[in-house]
Motif scaffolding. Structure first.
Motif, PDB file in Angstrom:
ATOM      1  N   LEU A 262      42.077   4.508  67.149  1.00 27.14           N
ATOM      2  CA  LEU A 262      42.383   3.163  67.630  1.00 27.14           C
ATOM      3  C   LEU A 262      41.881   2.873  69.030  1.00 27.14           C
ATOM      4  O   LEU A 262      41.774   1.703  69.409  1.00 27.14           O
ATOM      5  CB  LEU A 262      43.901   2.938  67.576  1.00 27.14           C
ATOM      6  N   VAL A 263      41.575   3.909  69.812  1.00 26.99           N
ATOM      7  CA  VAL A 263      41.096   3.680  71.178  1.00 26.99           C
ATOM      8  C   VAL A 263      39.990   4.672  71.521  1.00 26.99           C
ATOM      9  O   VAL A 263      39.919   5.770  70.978  1.00 26.99           O
ATOM     10  CB  VAL A 263      42.228   3.803  72.225  1.00 26.99           C
ATOM     11  N   ASP A 264      39.145   4.261  72.438  1.00 24.58           N
ATOM     12  CA  ASP A 264      38.159   5.117  73.084  1.00 24.58           C
ATOM     13  C   ASP A 264      37.840   4.452  74.413  1.00 24.58           C
ATOM     14  O   ASP A 264      38.422   3.416  74.750  1.00 24.58           O
ATOM     15  CB  ASP A 264      36.912   5.274  72.213  1.00 24.58           C
ATOM     16  N   ASP A 265      36.941   5.011  75.150  1.00 25.23           N
ATOM     17  CA  ASP A 265      36.617   4.427  76.454  1.00 25.23           C
ATOM     18  C   ASP A 265      36.124   2.994  76.276  1.00 25.23           C
ATOM     19  O   ASP A 265      35.070   2.744  75.683  1.00 25.23           O
ATOM     20  CB  ASP A 265      35.531   5.249  77.152  1.00 25.23           C
ATOM     21  N   GLY A 266      36.919   2.042  76.761  1.00 20.37           N
ATOM     22  CA  GLY A 266      36.533   0.646  76.716  1.00 20.37           C
ATOM     23  C   GLY A 266      36.593  -0.003  75.350  1.00 20.37           C
ATOM     24  O   GLY A 266      36.054  -1.096  75.163  1.00 20.37           O
ATOM     25  N   MET A 268      39.217  -0.798  71.751  1.00 16.19           N
ATOM     26  CA  MET A 268      40.523  -0.770  71.099  1.00 16.19           C
ATOM     27  C   MET A 268      40.442  -1.521  69.780  1.00 16.19           C
ATOM     28  O   MET A 268      39.642  -2.445  69.627  1.00 16.19           O
ATOM     29  CB  MET A 268      41.603  -1.436  71.977  1.00 16.19           C
ATOM     30  N   LEU A 269      41.316  -1.144  68.842  1.00 12.29           N
ATOM     31  CA  LEU A 269      41.464  -1.872  67.590  1.00 12.29           C
ATOM     32  C   LEU A 269      42.884  -2.414  67.485  1.00 12.29           C
ATOM     33  O   LEU A 269      43.848  -1.708  67.798  1.00 12.29           O
ATOM     34  CB  LEU A 269      41.197  -0.970  66.387  1.00 12.29           C
ATOM     35  N   ILE A 270      43.006  -3.648  66.999  1.00 14.69           N
ATOM     36  CA  ILE A 270      44.318  -4.253  66.792  1.00 14.69           C
ATOM     37  C   ILE A 270      44.346  -4.927  65.422  1.00 14.69           C
ATOM     38  O   ILE A 270      43.315  -5.169  64.806  1.00 14.69           O
ATOM     39  CB  ILE A 270      44.683  -5.273  67.894  1.00 14.69           C
ATOM     40  N   GLY A 271      45.558  -5.240  64.934  1.00 11.79           N
ATOM     41  CA  GLY A 271      45.700  -5.952  63.675  1.00 11.79           C
ATOM     42  C   GLY A 271      45.149  -5.186  62.491  1.00 11.79           C
ATOM     43  O   GLY A 271      45.190  -3.958  62.440  1.00 11.79           O
ATOM     44  N   ASP A 272      44.598  -5.908  61.519  1.00  9.04           N
ATOM     45  CA  ASP A 272      44.069  -5.264  60.314  1.00  9.04           C
ATOM     46  C   ASP A 272      42.902  -4.336  60.624  1.00  9.04           C
ATOM     47  O   ASP A 272      42.623  -3.413  59.854  1.00  9.04           O
ATOM     48  CB  ASP A 272      43.634  -6.320  59.301  1.00  9.04           C
ATOM     49  N   ALA A 273      42.200  -4.570  61.706  1.00  7.64           N
ATOM     50  CA  ALA A 273      41.120  -3.656  62.091  1.00  7.64           C
ATOM     51  C   ALA A 273      41.668  -2.262  62.373  1.00  7.64           C
ATOM     52  O   ALA A 273      40.978  -1.260  62.190  1.00  7.64           O
ATOM     53  CB  ALA A 273      40.386  -4.190  63.324  1.00  7.64           C
ATOM     54  N   ALA A 274      42.929  -2.205  62.814  1.00  7.90           N
ATOM     55  CA  ALA A 274      43.582  -0.922  63.105  1.00  7.90           C
ATOM     56  C   ALA A 274      44.298  -0.350  61.892  1.00  7.90           C
ATOM     57  O   ALA A 274      44.776   0.785  61.947  1.00  7.90           O
ATOM     58  CB  ALA A 274      44.573  -1.102  64.256  1.00  7.90           C
ATOM     59  N   GLY A 275      44.385  -1.120  60.797  1.00  9.22           N
ATOM     60  CA  GLY A 275      45.079  -0.643  59.599  1.00  9.22           C
ATOM     61  C   GLY A 275      46.580  -0.618  59.780  1.00  9.22           C
ATOM     62  O   GLY A 275      47.203   0.431  59.694  1.00  9.22           O
ATOM     63  N   SER A 307      39.635   3.685  80.501  1.00 16.61           N
ATOM     64  CA  SER A 307      39.301   4.974  79.918  1.00 16.61           C
ATOM     65  C   SER A 307      40.209   5.240  78.726  1.00 16.61           C
ATOM     66  O   SER A 307      41.292   4.644  78.596  1.00 16.61           O
ATOM     67  CB  SER A 307      39.482   6.092  80.940  1.00 16.61           C
ATOM     68  N   ARG A 308      39.769   6.155  77.878  1.00 21.85           N
ATOM     69  CA  ARG A 308      40.582   6.487  76.711  1.00 21.85           C
ATOM     70  C   ARG A 308      41.954   6.991  77.132  1.00 21.85           C
ATOM     71  O   ARG A 308      42.969   6.649  76.502  1.00 21.85           O
ATOM     72  CB  ARG A 308      39.874   7.543  75.860  1.00 21.85           C
ATOM     73  N   ALA A 309      42.016   7.776  78.184  1.00 21.52           N
ATOM     74  CA  ALA A 309      43.298   8.317  78.641  1.00 21.52           C
ATOM     75  C   ALA A 309      44.265   7.206  79.022  1.00 21.52           C
ATOM     76  O   ALA A 309      45.462   7.291  78.737  1.00 21.52           O
ATOM     77  CB  ALA A 309      43.072   9.256  79.827  1.00 21.52           C
ATOM     78  N   MET A 310      43.752   6.147  79.642  1.00 21.12           N
ATOM     79  CA  MET A 310      44.616   5.044  80.048  1.00 21.12           C
ATOM     80  C   MET A 310      45.021   4.167  78.853  1.00 21.12           C
ATOM     81  O   MET A 310      46.079   3.534  78.880  1.00 21.12           O
ATOM     82  CB  MET A 310      43.909   4.178  81.093  1.00 21.12           C
ATOM     83  N   LEU A 311      44.183   4.133  77.821  1.00 20.53           N
ATOM     84  CA  LEU A 311      44.479   3.276  76.674  1.00 20.53           C
ATOM     85  C   LEU A 311      45.325   3.968  75.612  1.00 20.53           C
ATOM     86  O   LEU A 311      45.826   3.320  74.690  1.00 20.53           O
ATOM     87  CB  LEU A 311      43.175   2.782  76.037  1.00 20.53           C
ATOM     88  N   GLU A 312      45.510   5.282  75.724  1.00 20.70           N
ATOM     89  CA  GLU A 312      46.280   6.032  74.724  1.00 20.70           C
ATOM     90  C   GLU A 312      47.732   5.565  74.638  1.00 20.70           C
ATOM     91  O   GLU A 312      48.381   5.740  73.603  1.00 20.70           O
ATOM     92  CB  GLU A 312      46.235   7.529  75.033  1.00 20.70           C
ATOM     93  N   SER A 313      48.248   4.976  75.694  1.00 18.63           N
ATOM     94  CA  SER A 313      49.637   4.511  75.636  1.00 18.63           C
ATOM     95  C   SER A 313      49.812   3.413  74.592  1.00 18.63           C
ATOM     96  O   SER A 313      50.926   3.176  74.100  1.00 18.63           O
ATOM     97  CB  SER A 313      50.093   4.007  77.007  1.00 18.63           C
ATOM     98  N   TYR A 314      48.720   2.739  74.241  1.00 20.85           N
ATOM     99  CA  TYR A 314      48.766   1.747  73.151  1.00 20.85           C
ATOM    100  C   TYR A 314      49.145   2.429  71.835  1.00 20.85           C
ATOM    101  O   TYR A 314      49.999   1.934  71.079  1.00 20.85           O
ATOM    102  CB  TYR A 314      47.409   1.065  73.040  1.00 20.85           C
TER     103      TYR A 314
END
Length: 375
Positions: A262-266, A268-275, A307-314
């Motif tokens: 669902l996340v990587d550097d820069g 993100m996926l949300i909604g149906d794109a994220a399953g 960064s991926r590390a910062m977005l992992e909280s999602y």
């Protein structure tokens, strides 16, 4: 070249909700979508009061020229079996037309809109992502549904190793004669599970519009299942016999079985794109909206460090809300014994009013056990 802080690919409820939250915080947001809105969207189309509250939807404004059909009861059962009617005596959900709903949310979100422009490519250049060699942003959000192209850049093998739910649906405006012939009540969606429990069909009237569809765990002979379902409803005199026959298809992933990163550097996926569709009902609007809220919280907390590390909280927020995803395949049942027992018990339970109300509707379809997420 157009530059922004966040570029969202996809203008459905997930994308527009994220843009709405970020714009309220002063973030420069743009939305790219291949369609021009309003556009037709395959969906049964209802939202719970929890979604209305999370979106801070102005119902008085929304109902000005749009359908917001109160739902106070449901009919549920198994196709061909005796149905159960559940009366609530209060509004427990609302019927909407995605043609109107998605357009309304998109226009109110405040983002710059680039509509009618398909996604053609993504590359990383000079510390930012560049889409279509035309749009530049340090953060790109995939919100374009199951086949969202951004998901490919996060490793998704679209349509190959994913266990999809496939559905076919039609929504049409009835003529005067069809409205007279239609016996489906405006305030009561009808939900009928397939005999093998691998999917369900629905019929839902929204004012002058009628929505009919069926979704299953795979698309094997899906059209045959859809045709048989509609033929049964016609034989019972519930829907017009001269209804249109051109159904529209779509696919989505159920949250517990969705394998996507669902996340990587820069990215993100949300909604149906994220399953994120609910496992029992396949409903995706509420998870889409809530994923956008979580994404907005994560993005604002990152303060420009995507960064991926910062977005992992999602991902942590999603797991806390929706639970852990299943790892690997489901346990085998070579003799089919578990499936036969499940079917027999389920058919018995689906005839019980208590089960229909407190499990099928309250938990599987309305998720009334889950607290409303603040918008």
């Amino acid at each position: 070249m157009e530059s922004c802080d966040v570029l969202i690919v996809g203008g459905g409820p997930a994308g527009s909700t994220l843009a709405w939250k970020l714009r309220a915080a002063g973030v420069d947001v743009a939305i790219l979508d291949k369609k021009v809105f309003p556009r037709d969207k395959t969906c049964a189309g209802w939202v719970t009061p929890a979604v209305v509250e999370t979106l801070k939807l102005d119902t008085a404004d929304y109902t000005n020229g749009r359908i917001l059909q109160p739902i106070r009861r449901f009919i549920t059962g198994t196709i061909g079996d005796r149905p159960v009617e559940t009366e609530y005596g209060e509004i427990v959900s609302y019927g909407i037309r995605r043609y109107e709903f998605d357009d309304y949310l998109l226009k109110r979100c405040g983002a710059r809109l680039f509509l009618g422009e398909p996604f053609k490519g993504l590359k990383h250049e000079g510390g930012a992502w560049v889409v279509n060699n035309q749009y530049r942003a340090p953060l790109v959000i995939g919100a374009g549904g199951h086949f969202c192209p951004v998901a490919r850049y996060l490793g998704a093998n679209l349509g190959s190793d994913e266990r999809i739910i496939a559905a076919q649906e039609i929504e049409f405006e009835m003529s005067d004669a069809q409205r007279t012939a239609c016996r489906v009540g405006e305030d009561r969606p009808e939900l009928y599970f397939c005999d093998d429990l691998k999917g369900y069909g629905w019929v839902f009237r929204k004012g002058n519009f009628l929505n009919i569809g069926l979704g299953r765990e795979d698309n094997h002979k899906l059209s045959e299942h859809v045709n048989a379902f509609c033929d049964g409803l016609k034989e019972q005199g519930r829907i017009p016999t001269d209804m249109p026959t051109k159904f529209h298809g779509h696919a989505y992933l159920l949250y517990p079985l969705a394998p996507r990163s669902l996340v990587d550097d820069g990215l993100m996926l949300i909604g149906d794109a994220a399953g994120l569709a609910y496992a029992q009902s396949g409903e995706g609007i509420r998870p889409a909206v809530e994923s956008a809220i979580f994404a907005a919280e994560t993005i604002l907390a990152a303060n420009g460090n995507y960064s991926r590390a910062m977005l992992e909280s999602y991902v942590t927020r999603l797991t806390a809300r929706f639970g852990q995803r299943l790892q690997g395949e489901l346990p085998p049942d070579p003799a089919g014994l578990g499936q036969r027992l499940k079917r027999g018990l389920a058919h018995w339970l689906l005839r019980r009013s208590w089960f229909a109300r407190h499990v099928v509707i309250d938990r599987w379809f309305l998720h009334r056990q889950q607290p409303t997420l603040p918008g």
